[in-house]
Enzyme design. Structure first.
Site, PDB file in Angstrom:
ATOM      1  N   HIS A 114      42.822  50.750  36.069  1.00  0.00           N
ATOM      2  CA  HIS A 114      42.411  51.207  37.405  1.00  0.00           C
ATOM      3  C   HIS A 114      43.232  50.082  38.649  1.00  0.00           C
ATOM      4  CE1 HIS A 114      39.822  51.444  41.000  1.00  0.00           C
ATOM      5  NE2 HIS A 114      39.215  50.060  40.966  1.00  0.00           N
TER       6      HIS A 114
ATOM      7  N   GLU B  28      34.560  46.607  36.256  1.00  0.00           N
ATOM      8  CA  GLU B  28      34.430  47.705  36.117  1.00  0.00           C
ATOM      9  C   GLU B  28      34.422  48.223  34.479  1.00  0.00           C
ATOM     10  OE1 GLU B  28      34.053  49.793  38.510  1.00  0.00           O
ATOM     11  OE2 GLU B  28      34.891  49.351  40.392  1.00  0.00           O
TER      12      GLU B  28
ATOM     13  N   HIS C 156      38.400  54.509  47.227  1.00  0.00           N
ATOM     14  CA  HIS C 156      38.279  53.278  46.404  1.00  0.00           C
ATOM     15  C   HIS C 156      39.702  53.219  45.705  1.00  0.00           C
ATOM     16  CE1 HIS C 156      36.054  50.545  43.057  1.00  0.00           C
ATOM     17  NE2 HIS C 156      37.351  50.180  43.393  1.00  0.00           N
TER      18      HIS C 156
ATOM     19  N   HIS D   1      44.563  50.410  43.135  1.00  0.00           N
ATOM     20  CA  HIS D   1      44.236  50.705  44.475  1.00  0.00           C
ATOM     21  C   HIS D   1      45.438  51.160  45.271  1.00  0.00           C
ATOM     22  CE1 HIS D   1      40.529  47.701  44.392  1.00  0.00           C
ATOM     23  NE2 HIS D   1      40.130  48.470  43.569  1.00  0.00           N
TER      24      HIS D   1
END
Ligand code: 2HA
Ligand code: ZN
Length: 267
Positions: free
Chosen positions: A142, A119, A214, A144
Site C-alpha cells: 500500500h 493497515e 488516500h 501513496h
C-alpha cells in the site's frame, strides 16, 4: 540476540527485497513520514526452530476473521515506522508475526516487538484472498503515489473503469502489465475493516485497487511484482499529467489499438 535472518538465506532474501522496494517508495516520493506499508507471506521459509520461538508481544486482534491464514507467518512493516528507515534497517522497522489458530489474532515473534502496520486488516485480508485464489501470490503493498492519488480528487475519474481506460490509453505497457485495470474504493476510514472488505471486493475484479483520496494497493507473487503494478500505473498517470501541463488533452491510443493489443497478448 541473533536475528532470525541469520543462517536463513531464503528468508533474508525476502526481507532484502522488501527493503529494496521500501527504498524505491521513498525515492519516488510516495512514502512521506510513515506513509504506506508492505507485508510478505513468509510461511514457506519458517522452520521448526522459528516455530518454537516464544511470542514477544501480547496477542493482538486482527479485527476480522481470515480462515485461510491459519498457520501463516508474515513479515510486516511496523506501524508508525518510516519507509526510508525500513529500507536501511528492515528488522528494526518491521517484524515477523504468526497468525494464531483462531484466524482472528496474531503475535509478534521476531526480531523486535515492532507492532505491524496500521493497515494490517487490509493487508491480511489481501493475503487471505491470495491464498484462496491459489496463484501463489505472497506480497501486498500500500503506497501513496502523488499522481494517482491526485487523480482520485476528480469525481469524473471515480466512475467505473474511467481511470482504467484513461491510464491504459497512455502507453501500451499499462494494458499489457495491468490487464484487469484499477478498481476504485470510495473514501473510507484508514485502517478500518470496512476499507479492508471493500479492497477485497475490488480485487476480485481488478489487479490494483485505488483508495479514493488516500493511496493504492497491489498484490503479486513477490514484492517486486506488486511494486511494478503500481509503477506502471503511475507512469501512465505521469504521461497524462505531463501532456495536460503542456496545455493539451492527450489523445490516448484508440479503443481499436487497445483491442488489438488485448488479442495479440491474450490479455
Ligand atoms: O501506514 O499509509 O494508510 C500509514 C498509512 C496508512
Ligand atoms: Zn495510507
Amino acid at each position: 540476540m541473533e536475528s532470525i535472518l541469520a543462517n536463513r538465506p531464503a528468508l533474508a532474501t525476502e526481507v532484502d527485497k522488501v527493503a529494496e522496494v521500501a527504498g524505491y517508495l521513498w525515492q519516488k516520493g510516495w512514502a512521506e513520514r510513515n506513509g504506506g506499508n508492505i507485508t510478505v507471506n513468509v510461511t514457506e521459509h519458517i522452520d521448526d526452530a522459528i516455530r518454537a520461538l516464544p511470542a514477544i508481544s501480547p496477542r493482538y486482534p486482527i479485527g476480522t476473521v481470515l480462515p485461510h491464514l491459519k498457520g501463516c507467518w508474515f513479515f510486516c512493516k511496523g506501524t508508525n515506522r518510516r519507509m526510508r528507515d525500513l529500507a536501511r534497517r528492515p528488522m528494526e522497522n518491521g517484524s515477523v508475526i504468526r497468525i494464531l489458530d483462531d484466524c482472528a489474532s496474531y503475535e509478534i515473534v521476531a526480531d523486535a516487538p515492532v507492532k505491524p502496520t496500521s493497515e494490517l486488516a487490509s493487508h491480511l485480508s489481501m493475503h487471505d484472498k491470495m491464498i484462496a485464489d491459489g496463484q501463489g501470490y505472497k506480497a501486498a503493498i500500500h503506497t501513496h503515489p502523488i499522481d494517482l492519488v491526485a487523480m482520485t480528487h476528480n469525481p469524473a475519474f471515480l466512475k467505473k473503469d474511467v481511470l482504467t481506460n484513461l491510464l491504459w490509453s497512455m502507453i501500451p505497457e499499462t494494458r499489457a502489465f495491468c490487464p484487469k485495470g484499477l478498481g476504485i474504493v470510495p473514501y473510507k476510514m484508514p485502517s478500518s475493516v470496512e476499507l479492508a472488505e471493500a479492497t477485497i471486493e475490488a480485487l476480485k475484479e481488478y489487479d490494483v485497487v485505488m483508495w479514493e483520496k488516500h493511496g493504492v494497493c497491489a498484490v503479486g507473487p513477490d514484492i517486486f511484482e506488486a511494486f511494478d503494478q503500481v509503477d506502471v500505473l503511475s507512469k501512465s498517470a505521469q504521461i497524462y499529467l505531463t501532456a495536460r501541463s503542456m496545455g493539451f488533452e492527450p489523445t490516448g491510443t484508440t479503443q481499436e489499438q487497445m483491442d488489438e493489443l488485448k488479442q495479440a497478448f491474450d490479455l
